[in-house]
Design an enzyme around this catalytic site. Sequence first.
Site, PDB file in Angstrom:
ATOM      1  N   ASP A 194      -9.503  -7.928  22.915  1.00 20.67           N
ATOM      2  CA  ASP A 194      -8.086  -7.650  22.628  1.00 20.67           C
ATOM      3  C   ASP A 194      -7.179  -8.660  23.325  1.00 20.67           C
ATOM      4  OD1 ASP A 194      -5.916  -6.346  21.572  1.00 20.67           O
ATOM      5  OD2 ASP A 194      -5.949  -4.694  23.009  1.00 20.67           O
ATOM      6  N   LEU A 215     -31.623 -12.486  21.468  1.00 21.25           N
ATOM      7  CA  LEU A 215     -30.397 -11.678  21.580  1.00 21.25           C
ATOM      8  C   LEU A 215     -29.951 -11.152  20.211  1.00 21.25           C
ATOM      9  CD1 LEU A 215     -27.840 -10.755  23.213  1.00 21.25           C
ATOM     10  CD2 LEU A 215     -26.858 -12.993  22.695  1.00 21.25           C
ATOM     11  N   HIS A 221      -6.356 -15.953  17.411  1.00 21.08           N
ATOM     12  CA  HIS A 221      -7.659 -15.498  16.911  1.00 21.08           C
ATOM     13  C   HIS A 221      -8.682 -16.648  16.947  1.00 21.08           C
ATOM     14  CE1 HIS A 221      -6.028 -11.667  15.997  1.00 21.08           C
ATOM     15  NE2 HIS A 221      -5.310 -12.033  14.960  1.00 21.08           N
TER      16      HIS A 221
HETATM   17  C1  FPP Z   1      -7.349  -8.196  18.847  1.00 21.24           C
HETATM   18  O1  FPP Z   1      -6.259  -8.968  19.281  1.00 21.24           O
HETATM   19  C2  FPP Z   1      -8.315  -9.024  18.145  1.00 21.24           C
HETATM   20  C3  FPP Z   1      -8.633  -8.918  16.823  1.00 21.24           C
HETATM   21  C4  FPP Z   1      -8.021  -7.923  15.928  1.00 21.24           C
HETATM   22  C5  FPP Z   1      -9.589  -9.844  16.181  1.00 21.24           C
HETATM   23  C6  FPP Z   1     -10.759 -10.289  17.001  1.00 21.24           C
HETATM   24  C7  FPP Z   1     -11.334 -11.482  16.358  1.00 21.24           C
HETATM   25  C8  FPP Z   1     -11.757 -12.588  17.008  1.00 21.24           C
HETATM   26  C9  FPP Z   1     -11.813 -12.707  18.467  1.00 21.24           C
HETATM   27  C10 FPP Z   1     -12.151 -13.791  16.256  1.00 21.24           C
HETATM   28  C11 FPP Z   1     -13.433 -13.814  15.513  1.00 21.24           C
HETATM   29  C12 FPP Z   1     -14.627 -13.220  16.153  1.00 21.24           C
HETATM   30  C13 FPP Z   1     -15.911 -13.581  15.907  1.00 21.24           C
HETATM   31  C14 FPP Z   1     -16.994 -12.671  16.353  1.00 21.24           C
HETATM   32  C15 FPP Z   1     -16.299 -14.841  15.239  1.00 21.24           C
HETATM   33  P1  FPP Z   1      -4.812  -8.567  18.780  1.00 21.24           P
HETATM   34  O2  FPP Z   1      -4.470  -9.393  17.595  1.00 21.24           O
HETATM   35  O3  FPP Z   1      -4.729  -7.098  18.543  1.00 21.24           O
HETATM   36  O4  FPP Z   1      -3.950  -8.977  20.019  1.00 21.24           O
HETATM   37  P2  FPP Z   1      -2.580  -8.321  20.518  1.00 21.24           P
HETATM   38  O5  FPP Z   1      -2.888  -6.908  20.877  1.00 21.24           O
HETATM   39  O6  FPP Z   1      -2.244  -9.159  21.705  1.00 21.24           O
HETATM   40  O7  FPP Z   1      -1.597  -8.463  19.399  1.00 21.24           O
END
Ligand code: FPP
Length: 247
Positions: A21, A132, A38
């Site tokens: 997050d 893994l 992201h």
């Molecule tokens: C939460 O941050 C994150 C996500 C909704 C997406 C997670 C995806 C990745 C880390 C990229 C791809 C992953 C892989 C496995 C290749 P948020 O957008 O909710 O952040 P915020 O709360 O600060 O707005």
Amino acid sequence: MSFIEQIDKTRLPKHVAVIMDGNGRWAKKQGKDRLEGHSQGAVRAREIVDAANKIGVKYITLYAFSIENWQRPDSEVRGLMALLSKSIVSQFADLIKYNMRLLTIGDNSMLPADVREDIEDACAKSAQNTGLNVIIALSYGSRYEIVNAAKSLLKKYAAEPFDIDSLSEKDIADHLYTAQIPDPELLIRTSGEVRISNFLLWQISYSELYFTDVLWPDFGEEEFYKAIVDYQHRERRFGKTSQQISQ
Ligand code: FPP
């Protein structure tokens, strides 16, 4: 002493689950677009998979896209889907090289067809690998998973006589996406939010929870080892007293 040196390799969690997050807040702080957050998050995901592999963790589950995330603006959903496909395709060679097995949990039928094909292809081609297990939670929601488990059980037993009182925890667990995967001993959530957000509710019943203020795009290898060391300092009791544990 660095955190990796403090890790007791004989007491590793077998399975670590991660709520990645803070990508959006990281991007905002840098004056960048959310998608750049992201992208940097995907770089960290790769780094943490390598770190887990390096110390000998057997399963790592990454919460990449929740069922609720479909409600985000179209442009962000499309960007995230493209990023997931791109990350998996571009890292496929390494996945095979390091003998890793890719798995997903969640409702793949909701994914765009091309993304689903890329992911299912990588999962199928790595299915025999024995290193893994990299589990990506995609279009995943824990309550949705439990409802689906109930539906499968009801369908299975609709046609045959069944003693309802014999229904066990194992029956439910065997119908979750994680049927073949051990429960995580450790759950990590980044970015200072202290909640579970519909992630692995059944499976984390006895997990140790680790929350850190570090935003996911800043969560590097050392932060991961720090979480493992913190986990190793905890006493896991599973409802027993500490006296019973020390016996
Ligand atoms: C939460 O941050 C994150 C996500 C909704 C997406 C997670 C995806 C990745 C880390 C990229 C791809 C992953 C892989 C496995 C290749 P948020 O957008 O909710 O952040 P915020 O709360 O600060 O707005």
